[in-house]
Design a protein around this motif. Structure first.
Motif, PDB file in Angstrom:
ATOM      1  N   GLY A   1       0.818  -1.208   0.000  1.00 27.69           N
ATOM      2  CA  GLY A   1       0.000   0.000   0.000  1.00 27.69           C
ATOM      3  C   GLY A   1       0.853   1.259   0.000  1.00 27.69           C
ATOM      4  O   GLY A   1       0.542   2.235  -0.689  1.00 27.69           O
ATOM      5  N   GLU A   2       1.939   1.221   0.754  1.00 26.96           N
ATOM      6  CA  GLU A   2       2.846   2.372   0.796  1.00 26.96           C
ATOM      7  C   GLU A   2       3.519   2.588  -0.560  1.00 26.96           C
ATOM      8  O   GLU A   2       3.663   3.725  -1.021  1.00 26.96           O
ATOM      9  N   GLN A   3       3.911   1.492  -1.199  1.00 23.01           N
ATOM     10  CA  GLN A   3       4.527   1.602  -2.530  1.00 23.01           C
ATOM     11  C   GLN A   3       3.533   2.168  -3.537  1.00 23.01           C
ATOM     12  O   GLN A   3       3.883   3.007  -4.366  1.00 23.01           O
ATOM     13  N   PHE A   4       2.289   1.716  -3.461  1.00 21.33           N
ATOM     14  CA  PHE A   4       1.263   2.235  -4.352  1.00 21.33           C
ATOM     15  C   PHE A   4       1.038   3.718  -4.086  1.00 21.33           C
ATOM     16  O   PHE A   4       0.984   4.529  -5.015  1.00 21.33           O
ATOM     17  N   ALA A   5       0.908   4.095  -2.810  1.00 22.84           N
ATOM     18  CA  ALA A   5       0.669   5.495  -2.454  1.00 22.84           C
ATOM     19  C   ALA A   5       1.799   6.390  -2.959  1.00 22.84           C
ATOM     20  O   ALA A   5       1.557   7.530  -3.365  1.00 22.84           O
ATOM     21  N   ALA A   6       3.012   5.867  -2.969  1.00 22.36           N
ATOM     22  CA  ALA A   6       4.158   6.650  -3.440  1.00 22.36           C
ATOM     23  C   ALA A   6       4.083   6.944  -4.938  1.00 22.36           C
ATOM     24  O   ALA A   6       4.729   7.877  -5.418  1.00 22.36           O
ATOM     25  N   THR A   7       3.276   6.171  -5.679  1.00 23.33           N
ATOM     26  CA  THR A   7       3.149   6.409  -7.129  1.00 23.33           C
ATOM     27  C   THR A   7       2.081   7.455  -7.446  1.00 23.33           C
ATOM     28  O   THR A   7       1.977   7.886  -8.588  1.00 23.33           O
ATOM     29  N   LEU A   8       1.293   7.844  -6.455  1.00 13.45           N
ATOM     30  CA  LEU A   8       0.206   8.792  -6.683  1.00 13.45           C
ATOM     31  C   LEU A   8       0.751  10.213  -6.787  1.00 13.45           C
ATOM     32  O   LEU A   8       1.720  10.568  -6.109  1.00 13.45           O
ATOM     33  N   THR A   9       0.075  10.990  -7.603  1.00 15.72           N
ATOM     34  CA  THR A   9       0.411  12.421  -7.638  1.00 15.72           C
ATOM     35  C   THR A   9      -0.096  13.046  -6.340  1.00 15.72           C
ATOM     36  O   THR A   9      -0.915  12.439  -5.618  1.00 15.72           O
ATOM     37  N   GLU A  10       0.337  14.250  -6.062  1.00 18.54           N
ATOM     38  CA  GLU A  10      -0.124  14.931  -4.845  1.00 18.54           C
ATOM     39  C   GLU A  10      -1.640  15.103  -4.872  1.00 18.54           C
ATOM     40  O   GLU A  10      -2.321  14.872  -3.871  1.00 18.54           O
ATOM     41  N   ALA A  11      -2.184  15.459  -6.032  1.00 21.30           N
ATOM     42  CA  ALA A  11      -3.632  15.648  -6.158  1.00 21.30           C
ATOM     43  C   ALA A  11      -4.369  14.324  -5.941  1.00 21.30           C
ATOM     44  O   ALA A  11      -5.399  14.282  -5.253  1.00 21.30           O
ATOM     45  N   GLU A  12      -3.867  13.238  -6.522  1.00 25.80           N
ATOM     46  CA  GLU A  12      -4.495  11.921  -6.341  1.00 25.80           C
ATOM     47  C   GLU A  12      -4.455  11.515  -4.871  1.00 25.80           C
ATOM     48  O   GLU A  12      -5.431  10.987  -4.334  1.00 25.80           O
ATOM     49  N   CYS A  13      -3.334  11.762  -4.239  1.00 22.49           N
ATOM     50  CA  CYS A  13      -3.168  11.404  -2.831  1.00 22.49           C
ATOM     51  C   CYS A  13      -4.168  12.175  -1.966  1.00 22.49           C
ATOM     52  O   CYS A  13      -4.807  11.587  -1.083  1.00 22.49           O
ATOM     53  N   LYS A  14      -4.327  13.458  -2.208  1.00 22.64           N
ATOM     54  CA  LYS A  14      -5.271  14.270  -1.441  1.00 22.64           C
ATOM     55  C   LYS A  14      -6.707  13.794  -1.664  1.00 22.64           C
ATOM     56  O   LYS A  14      -7.494  13.703  -0.717  1.00 22.64           O
ATOM     57  N   ARG A  15      -7.061  13.471  -2.912  1.00 20.71           N
ATOM     58  CA  ARG A  15      -8.413  12.999  -3.214  1.00 20.71           C
ATOM     59  C   ARG A  15      -8.678  11.643  -2.562  1.00 20.71           C
ATOM     60  O   ARG A  15      -9.761  11.405  -2.025  1.00 20.71           O
ATOM     61  N   LEU A  16      -7.696  10.773  -2.610  1.00 20.40           N
ATOM     62  CA  LEU A  16      -7.867   9.462  -1.991  1.00 20.40           C
ATOM     63  C   LEU A  16      -7.989   9.601  -0.473  1.00 20.40           C
ATOM     64  O   LEU A  16      -8.842   8.958   0.148  1.00 20.40           O
ATOM     65  N   ALA A  17      -7.167  10.434   0.131  1.00 18.34           N
ATOM     66  CA  ALA A  17      -7.243  10.655   1.582  1.00 18.34           C
ATOM     67  C   ALA A  17      -8.622  11.200   1.962  1.00 18.34           C
ATOM     68  O   ALA A  17      -9.218  10.759   2.955  1.00 18.34           O
ATOM     69  N   ALA A  18      -9.139  12.124   1.172  1.00 18.33           N
ATOM     70  CA  ALA A  18     -10.464  12.684   1.441  1.00 18.33           C
ATOM     71  C   ALA A  18     -11.553  11.621   1.303  1.00 18.33           C
ATOM     72  O   ALA A  18     -12.508  11.591   2.090  1.00 18.33           O
ATOM     73  N   ALA A  19     -11.422  10.762   0.319  1.00 20.67           N
ATOM     74  CA  ALA A  19     -12.410   9.690   0.123  1.00 20.67           C
ATOM     75  C   ALA A  19     -12.346   8.660   1.251  1.00 20.67           C
ATOM     76  O   ALA A  19     -13.371   8.118   1.658  1.00 20.67           O
ATOM     77  N   LEU A  20     -11.158   8.402   1.765  1.00 17.87           N
ATOM     78  CA  LEU A  20     -10.992   7.410   2.829  1.00 17.87           C
ATOM     79  C   LEU A  20     -11.450   7.929   4.193  1.00 17.87           C
ATOM     80  O   LEU A  20     -11.849   7.136   5.051  1.00 17.87           O
ATOM     81  N   ARG A  21     -11.379   9.234   4.401  1.00 23.48           N
ATOM     82  CA  ARG A  21     -11.664   9.811   5.718  1.00 23.48           C
ATOM     83  C   ARG A  21     -12.994   9.339   6.307  1.00 23.48           C
ATOM     84  O   ARG A  21     -13.011   8.839   7.441  1.00 23.48           O
ATOM     85  N   PRO A  22     -14.129   9.429   5.596  1.00 24.55           N
ATOM     86  CA  PRO A  22     -15.377   8.972   6.224  1.00 24.55           C
ATOM     87  C   PRO A  22     -15.398   7.460   6.477  1.00 24.55           C
ATOM     88  O   PRO A  22     -16.022   7.002   7.429  1.00 24.55           O
ATOM     89  N   LEU A  23     -14.720   6.707   5.643  1.00 27.63           N
ATOM     90  CA  LEU A  23     -14.666   5.259   5.875  1.00 27.63           C
ATOM     91  C   LEU A  23     -13.868   4.943   7.128  1.00 27.63           C
ATOM     92  O   LEU A  23     -14.231   4.063   7.916  1.00 27.63           O
ATOM     93  N   LEU A  24     -12.767   5.652   7.324  1.00 24.80           N
ATOM     94  CA  LEU A  24     -11.914   5.414   8.493  1.00 24.80           C
ATOM     95  C   LEU A  24     -12.559   5.879   9.794  1.00 24.80           C
ATOM     96  O   LEU A  24     -12.097   5.520  10.875  1.00 24.80           O
ATOM     97  N   GLU A  25     -13.634   6.636   9.690  1.00 22.71           N
ATOM     98  CA  GLU A  25     -14.389   7.039  10.881  1.00 22.71           C
ATOM     99  C   GLU A  25     -15.313   5.924  11.353  1.00 22.71           C
ATOM    100  O   GLU A  25     -15.799   5.956  12.476  1.00 22.71           O
ATOM    101  N   ARG A  26     -15.556   4.943  10.489  1.00 24.67           N
ATOM    102  CA  ARG A  26     -16.388   3.799  10.886  1.00 24.67           C
ATOM    103  C   ARG A  26     -15.556   2.923  11.821  1.00 24.67           C
ATOM    104  O   ARG A  26     -14.443   2.523  11.497  1.00 24.67           O
ATOM    105  N   PRO A  27     -16.079   2.612  13.014  1.00 29.71           N
ATOM    106  CA  PRO A  27     -15.294   1.853  14.004  1.00 29.71           C
ATOM    107  C   PRO A  27     -14.775   0.511  13.490  1.00 29.71           C
ATOM    108  O   PRO A  27     -13.641   0.127  13.787  1.00 29.71           O
ATOM    109  N   GLU A  28     -15.595  -0.204  12.708  1.00 26.09           N
ATOM    110  CA  GLU A  28     -15.161  -1.524  12.227  1.00 26.09           C
ATOM    111  C   GLU A  28     -14.000  -1.412  11.243  1.00 26.09           C
ATOM    112  O   GLU A  28     -13.193  -2.335  11.120  1.00 26.09           O
ATOM    113  N   ILE A  29     -13.891  -0.282  10.554  1.00 23.93           N
ATOM    114  CA  ILE A  29     -12.774  -0.081   9.629  1.00 23.93           C
ATOM    115  C   ILE A  29     -11.580   0.494  10.376  1.00 23.93           C
ATOM    116  O   ILE A  29     -10.449   0.050  10.191  1.00 23.93           O
TER     117      ILE A  29
END
Length: 166
Positions: A127-155
């Motif tokens: 996952g870290e290797q994949f994240a390193a291939t992302l552009t800064e914009a892609e990384c920010k968009r992915l982080a924003a998309a993951l944020r609500p999922l990571l707020e779910r306790p089971e995740i």
């Protein structure tokens, strides 16, 4: 009412397919390293699954070999042989049940948890290797998309130890 159900289902399918593609890519790209980490620890897929099943079931108390068998969809004798090998490697402890001496209780040892952490670290590295291939914009968009999922306790509970959720 049906007009809104069809597009929602199509969106659900696209999300599921997208998640599948990402998970498949990460699994494929880390497979060799994961299998090597398992081989280094003298684990097969089945023995790793047994450790995983114990870790998921264990809530501070040992579990019956019967439960391991159920989780692995194996006979109790087959699960017992798998547990024997894990006991031999020092990854699992076995003891008699205090109420029913015919029952055997098993639990993961610190060495078993450590080997699971090493195998899982290879997945995280992918996952870290994949994240390193992302552009800064892609990384920010992915982080924003993951944020609500990571707020779910089971995740959030699945985050690596020491990681803070969103």
């Amino acid at each position: 009412m049906q007009a809104t159900a069809a597009p929602a289902k199509a969106i659900d399918a696209r999300v599921a397919e997208g998640l599948y593609a990402v998970l498949h890519y990460l699994t494929k790209s880390s497979g060799r390293n994961v299998f090597q980490a398992m081989a280094d620890a003298d684990l097969t897929l089945t023995t790793y699954k047994a450790l995983y099943a114990l870790a998921e079931r264990e809530q501070g108390d040992a579990v019956c070999v019967k439960h391991v068998a159920e989780d692995l969809v194996l006979s109790v004798p087959a699960a017992s042989r798998i547990v024997d090998g894990l006991v031999h490697r020092g990854y699992v402890e076995r003891r008699e049940d205090e109420q029913d001496r015919r029952m055997k209780r098993v639990s993961i040892t610190p060495a078993g948890r450590e080997v699971m952490a090493r195998v899982n670290a290879t997945r995280l590295a992918a996952g870290e290797q994949f994240a390193a291939t992302l552009t800064e914009a892609e990384c920010k968009r992915l982080a924003a998309a993951l944020r609500p999922l990571l707020e779910r306790p089971e995740i959030a509970a699945c985050l690596p130890e020491g990681t803070e959720s969103a």
